[in-house]
Each structure stands twice: as structure tokens, then as C-alpha cells.
Design a protein around this motif. Structure first.
Motif, PDB file in Angstrom:
ATOM      1  N   VAL A  30       3.155   5.048   1.094  1.00 37.37           N
ATOM      2  CA  VAL A  30       2.061   4.306   0.439  1.00 37.37           C
ATOM      3  C   VAL A  30       2.200   2.793   0.590  1.00 37.37           C
ATOM      4  O   VAL A  30       1.196   2.073   0.571  1.00 37.37           O
ATOM      5  N   PHE A  31       3.430   2.280   0.747  1.00 38.24           N
ATOM      6  CA  PHE A  31       3.638   0.839   0.866  1.00 38.24           C
ATOM      7  C   PHE A  31       4.028   0.487   2.301  1.00 38.24           C
ATOM      8  O   PHE A  31       4.893   1.137   2.900  1.00 38.24           O
ATOM      9  N   HIS A  32       3.431  -0.562   2.823  1.00 36.58           N
ATOM     10  CA  HIS A  32       3.716  -1.012   4.187  1.00 36.58           C
ATOM     11  C   HIS A  32       5.018  -1.819   4.206  1.00 36.58           C
ATOM     12  O   HIS A  32       5.320  -2.529   3.234  1.00 36.58           O
ATOM     13  N   PRO A  33       5.789  -1.749   5.299  1.00 35.88           N
ATOM     14  CA  PRO A  33       7.038  -2.517   5.374  1.00 35.88           C
ATOM     15  C   PRO A  33       6.853  -4.025   5.223  1.00 35.88           C
ATOM     16  O   PRO A  33       7.796  -4.733   4.838  1.00 35.88           O
ATOM     17  N   ARG A  34       5.642  -4.533   5.499  1.00 37.21           N
ATOM     18  CA  ARG A  34       5.440  -5.983   5.342  1.00 37.21           C
ATOM     19  C   ARG A  34       5.540  -6.412   3.868  1.00 37.21           C
ATOM     20  O   ARG A  34       5.818  -7.580   3.580  1.00 37.21           O
ATOM     21  N   PHE A  35       5.355  -5.448   2.936  1.00 33.20           N
ATOM     22  CA  PHE A  35       5.579  -5.742   1.515  1.00 33.20           C
ATOM     23  C   PHE A  35       7.054  -6.047   1.271  1.00 33.20           C
ATOM     24  O   PHE A  35       7.403  -7.011   0.572  1.00 33.20           O
ATOM     25  N   VAL A  36       7.944  -5.242   1.879  1.00 30.19           N
ATOM     26  CA  VAL A  36       9.382  -5.476   1.757  1.00 30.19           C
ATOM     27  C   VAL A  36       9.768  -6.767   2.470  1.00 30.19           C
ATOM     28  O   VAL A  36      10.634  -7.518   1.998  1.00 30.19           O
ATOM     29  N   LEU A  37       9.114  -7.047   3.595  1.00 25.97           N
ATOM     30  CA  LEU A  37       9.369  -8.288   4.327  1.00 25.97           C
ATOM     31  C   LEU A  37       9.041  -9.501   3.453  1.00 25.97           C
ATOM     32  O   LEU A  37       9.818 -10.471   3.387  1.00 25.97           O
ATOM     33  N   THR A  38       7.918  -9.439   2.760  1.00 29.77           N
ATOM     34  CA  THR A  38       7.520 -10.537   1.872  1.00 29.77           C
ATOM     35  C   THR A  38       8.516 -10.717   0.735  1.00 29.77           C
ATOM     36  O   THR A  38       8.921 -11.845   0.411  1.00 29.77           O
ATOM     37  N   LEU A  39       8.935  -9.599   0.126  1.00 27.06           N
ATOM     38  CA  LEU A  39       9.916  -9.676  -0.966  1.00 27.06           C
ATOM     39  C   LEU A  39      11.243 -10.255  -0.482  1.00 27.06           C
ATOM     40  O   LEU A  39      11.888 -11.031  -1.189  1.00 27.06           O
ATOM     41  N   SER A  40      11.633  -9.875   0.732  1.00 27.33           N
ATOM     42  CA  SER A  40      12.910 -10.363   1.275  1.00 27.33           C
ATOM     43  C   SER A  40      12.872 -11.864   1.514  1.00 27.33           C
ATOM     44  O   SER A  40      13.815 -12.589   1.158  1.00 27.33           O
ATOM     45  N   CYS A  41      11.786 -12.340   2.124  1.00 27.39           N
ATOM     46  CA  CYS A  41      11.705 -13.756   2.487  1.00 27.39           C
ATOM     47  C   CYS A  41      11.450 -14.643   1.274  1.00 27.39           C
ATOM     48  O   CYS A  41      11.951 -15.768   1.199  1.00 27.39           O
ATOM     49  N   VAL A  42      10.663 -14.147   0.313  1.00 22.00           N
ATOM     50  CA  VAL A  42      10.299 -14.959  -0.845  1.00 22.00           C
ATOM     51  C   VAL A  42      11.335 -14.839  -1.963  1.00 22.00           C
ATOM     52  O   VAL A  42      11.601 -15.806  -2.681  1.00 22.00           O
ATOM     53  N   LEU A  73      -0.629  -2.598  -5.079  1.00 27.21           N
ATOM     54  CA  LEU A  73      -1.857  -1.910  -5.493  1.00 27.21           C
ATOM     55  C   LEU A  73      -3.059  -2.844  -5.488  1.00 27.21           C
ATOM     56  O   LEU A  73      -4.205  -2.378  -5.423  1.00 27.21           O
ATOM     57  N   GLY A  74      -2.800  -4.156  -5.542  1.00 32.47           N
ATOM     58  CA  GLY A  74      -3.896  -5.120  -5.544  1.00 32.47           C
ATOM     59  C   GLY A  74      -4.109  -5.821  -4.217  1.00 32.47           C
ATOM     60  O   GLY A  74      -5.108  -6.531  -4.047  1.00 32.47           O
ATOM     61  N   ILE A  75      -3.171  -5.666  -3.284  1.00 21.48           N
ATOM     62  CA  ILE A  75      -3.289  -6.314  -1.971  1.00 21.48           C
ATOM     63  C   ILE A  75      -3.360  -5.229  -0.900  1.00 21.48           C
ATOM     64  O   ILE A  75      -2.398  -4.471  -0.709  1.00 21.48           O
ATOM     65  N   HIS A  76      -4.468  -5.170  -0.215  1.00 21.42           N
ATOM     66  CA  HIS A  76      -4.689  -4.087   0.758  1.00 21.42           C
ATOM     67  C   HIS A  76      -3.700  -4.161   1.924  1.00 21.42           C
ATOM     68  O   HIS A  76      -3.306  -3.130   2.477  1.00 21.42           O
ATOM     69  N   GLY A  77      -3.265  -5.365   2.281  1.00 21.94           N
ATOM     70  CA  GLY A  77      -2.355  -5.508   3.418  1.00 21.94           C
ATOM     71  C   GLY A  77      -0.974  -4.938   3.166  1.00 21.94           C
ATOM     72  O   GLY A  77      -0.215  -4.702   4.117  1.00 21.94           O
ATOM     73  N   PHE A  78      -0.614  -4.720   1.907  1.00 23.71           N
ATOM     74  CA  PHE A  78       0.681  -4.141   1.563  1.00 23.71           C
ATOM     75  C   PHE A  78       0.623  -2.615   1.440  1.00 23.71           C
ATOM     76  O   PHE A  78       1.630  -1.993   1.104  1.00 23.71           O
ATOM     77  N   GLN A  79      -0.548  -2.011   1.683  1.00 25.55           N
ATOM     78  CA  GLN A  79      -0.707  -0.562   1.572  1.00 25.55           C
ATOM     79  C   GLN A  79      -0.779   0.073   2.949  1.00 25.55           C
ATOM     80  O   GLN A  79      -1.245  -0.542   3.908  1.00 25.55           O
ATOM     81  N   GLN A  80      -0.315   1.321   3.037  1.00 22.62           N
ATOM     82  CA  GLN A  80      -0.451   2.082   4.269  1.00 22.62           C
ATOM     83  C   GLN A  80      -1.900   2.566   4.398  1.00 22.62           C
ATOM     84  O   GLN A  80      -2.529   2.968   3.414  1.00 22.62           O
ATOM     85  N   THR A  81      -2.419   2.542   5.611  1.00 20.10           N
ATOM     86  CA  THR A  81      -3.819   2.942   5.822  1.00 20.10           C
ATOM     87  C   THR A  81      -3.982   4.462   5.813  1.00 20.10           C
ATOM     88  O   THR A  81      -5.026   4.980   5.442  1.00 20.10           O
ATOM     89  N   THR A  82      -2.926   5.175   6.218  1.00 19.13           N
ATOM     90  CA  THR A  82      -2.996   6.643   6.232  1.00 19.13           C
ATOM     91  C   THR A  82      -1.973   7.218   5.255  1.00 19.13           C
ATOM     92  O   THR A  82      -0.911   6.642   5.035  1.00 19.13           O
ATOM     93  N   TYR A  83      -2.341   8.358   4.674  1.00 17.94           N
ATOM     94  CA  TYR A  83      -1.450   9.026   3.720  1.00 17.94           C
ATOM     95  C   TYR A  83      -1.540  10.527   3.969  1.00 17.94           C
ATOM     96  O   TYR A  83      -2.618  11.108   3.959  1.00 17.94           O
ATOM     97  N   LYS A  84      -0.362  11.159   4.181  1.00 11.68           N
ATOM     98  CA  LYS A  84      -0.336  12.571   4.567  1.00 11.68           C
ATOM     99  C   LYS A  84      -0.022  13.515   3.408  1.00 11.68           C
ATOM    100  O   LYS A  84       0.120  14.716   3.619  1.00 11.68           O
TER     101      LYS A  84
END
Length: 335
Positions: free
Chosen positions: A160-172, A141-152
């Protein structure tokens, strides 16, 4: 629409089972804490609370799945719901890590364990755990890069959450924690092997000197087995979701969102149902507490029915019946 309703029904059943199972385990562990004054059981209680909160969080998604498409969910509300789900799941995973470290510390430093893991340290660990969990959950909610740009309008994790958020959680978080688990467990197996060899050597000499024997108990090593099963369950439940999310980030044309959200995400959430079942089956003290709770309920229910039954046999007959039930309950508990 039909698949959405089916997914909503599965979600509703899973949420109900998670809440009920973890509520029972939380009740049993709380009674054990009050009875034994064991600080390490606070971590087990926290695991049950975190898993129950996860069940409560996903139950809020059931309405969205069962409602008609004419009533879409606002993006802000959907983001808050998914943040709550993520923070509860993070709390569950972090608690498993904390339980593993607690058992590792009890076996690695048996003489200093109760000095290190006192009441203040336990509450500090739990406070830090929930702070970190909420930070992880509400991070998108505080990092725009972790949010989806479109919402249907259809609320789901990747809506609402981009897969790169899960990628970051996995690697870190996920994969480093998994390596740490492996290190803990290998070191614990080494200690257990050395401890068993020392016992055999001492017994062979014919004199067990208690003053020089480390105060490790068989329960410590049995607890390690339970933790190993918890870690294995956690790994098998969440790995497919995390790995497939990484694939989705690397391959934008793959369109794996349906598989991720309706199958692999449910598999990960199902870990919160496995945790209380593992403790109920593998942890002897929790199993015994369940038996005591069941016998107490049986005794109370039977006594209540005797009071409501016709007065055949008079007061003396009723007293004999209650005495018989009490004796049977105690013999069942001892057995």
C-alpha cells in the motif's frame, strides 16, 4: 502459502514478546515515577508504551498472514493498519531522540535543567511527539504519490505504501536525526571528560568545594551510556530497511520487496523488543525495581501458599514462617 504461514507465526511470536516485555518495563518505570517523582522517567515510560503499541499494531497483521488467500484484505483497512504501525514506530524513534536530548540537557545545563524540563514541558513534548508521530504514520493516506497504484489483496507495507515514502522519511528524518545524535554524544563525551578532570584537580588540591561543583551525578553519565546503546540498537535495526528502500526507489527493476518485507522490516520492528531488554539490563534503577517486583510477588505467593497449607505447627509456626520469608526477602533485596 507455507512461507506466508511461517512469516505469520514469526510475527505472532515477535508481537507477543514485544507487548509482554514493554508492559513489564512500563509497569516498573511507572512505579519508579510514583516513588521518585522523576519527570525524565516519563520519556522512558512513553518509549515502553510506544513499543507496546507497535507490538499491538503488528499483531493485527498476523490474521492476514495466517488466513487463506481467499479472504483478501481491503486496501483501506490495510492502509490504516500500516499507518498505525508506522505511527507507533515513529513514536518509538522520536522518543529515543527525546531521551537523548533530555540527557544531553541534564549534563549540558545541570543548574537550569529542572527549570527547563518541568512537568508542563514534559507533557508538551510528549503531546507534540504523538501529534508528529500520527502525522508521519498517516501521511501516505493524504498524499497520492506515497501510495501504491496497484493492490493485489495481500496486506503488507509496500503493498500500500510506495518506497518513496520511506525515502522521504530517511532524508528528512532518519539521517539528520542520526547526525544530531552524533553531535549530542560527542559533546556529552567532551563535557564528561572536562568534568572528570575537574574532579581530579579538586581532589588533588585536597578540598572539594561543593558550592562550586556542578550538580551532575554519575547516574547522568551512566544514563548517557544507556542512550548510546539505544541509539546504536535503533541504527543497526532500521538502517538496513531504510537503505534498501532507497535502493529500491533508485532501481525499479531490482524487486527487493520480499527481502524488505519479510526480513529487513522484521529487523526494524525487532528494535521494539530490544529497547525494554536494554533498559532492563543497563539501567540500574529499572533493574532494582524489577528485583523489588519479583520479591514482592514471591513473598505474596509464598504467604498465600502458607495460608492454604495444612496447619502443622499451629498459628505460631505459621507466623514464624512468614517472618522468616519476610526477613529473607529484605536481605535478598539489600544484597
Amino acid at each position: 502459502m507455507e512461507s506466508s504461514v511461517s512469516f505469520g507465526v514469526i510475527l505472532a511470536v515477535l508481537a507477543s514478546l514485544i507487548i509482554a516485555a514493554n508492559a513489564l518495563v512500563a509497569m516498573a518505570v511507572l512505579l519508579l515515577i510514583l516513588k521518585n517523582d522523576s519527570v525524565s522517567l516519563c520519556f522512558t515510560l512513553n518509549l515502553a508504551v510506544a513499543d507496546a503499541l507497535l507490538g499491538l499494531a503488528i499483531s493485527g497483521l498476523v490474521t492476514d498472514q495466517l488466513s487463506s488467500p481467499a479472504r483478501p484484505t481491503e486496501k483501506t483497512l490495510c492502509s490504516l493498519r500500516m499507518a498505525f504501525v508506522t505511527s507507533s514506530a515513529a513514536a518509538s524513534v522520536l522518543t529515543v531522540m527525546l531521551i537523548a536530548f533530555d540527557r544531553y540537557l541534564a549534563i549540558k545545563q545541570p543548574l537550569r535543567y529542572f527549570q527547563i524540563m518541568n512537568g508542563f514541558m514534559v507533557w508538551a513534548c510528549l503531546a507534540g511527539l504523538w501529534l508528529l508521530s500520527n502525522l508521519i504514520g498517516f501521511l501516505p493516506l493524504g498524499i497520492h504519490g506515497f501510495q501504491q497504484t496497484t493492490y493485489k489483496g495481500s496486506c503488507s507495507f509496500f503493498a500500500v505504501f510506495h518506497p518513496r515514502f520511506v525515502l522521504t522519511l530517511s532524508c528528512v528524518g532518519f539521517f539528520p536525526a542520526l547526525l544530531l545524535f552524533v553531535f549530542f554524544y560527542c559533546d556529552i563525551l567532551k563535557i564528561a571528560s572536562t568534568h572528570s578532570q575537574q574532579i581530579r584537580n579538586t581532589e588533588h588540591a585536597g578540598a572539594i568545594v561543593r558550592a562550586h561543583r556542578p550538580p551532575r551525578t554519575p547516574n547522568d553519565f551512566k544514563a548517557v551510556r544507556t542512550v548510546a546503546i539505544l541509539i546504536g540498537s535503533f541504527t543497526l535495526s532500521w538502517s538496513p530497511f531504510l537503505i534498501t528502500s532507497i535502493v529500491q526507489v533508485a532501481c525499479q527493476e531490482c524487486h527487493l520487496y520480499l527481502v524488505l518485507e519479510q526480513y529487513l522490516w522484521l529487523l526494524g520492528v525487532g528494535n521494539s523488543l530490544l529497547n525494554p531488554l536494554i533498559y532492563a539490563y543497563w539501567q540500574k534503577e529499572v533493574r532494582q525495581q524489577f528485583s523489588q517486583m519479583a520479591l514482592a510477588m514471591k513473598k505474596g505467593l509464598t504467604t498465600c501458599l502458607l495460608r492454604l497449607s495444612p496447619r502443622d505447627g499451629g498459628p505460631e509456626g505459621r507466623r514464624e514462617s512468614v517472618r522468616y520469608i519476610t526477613t529473607m526477602s529484605h536481605s535478598e533485596l539489600e544484597g
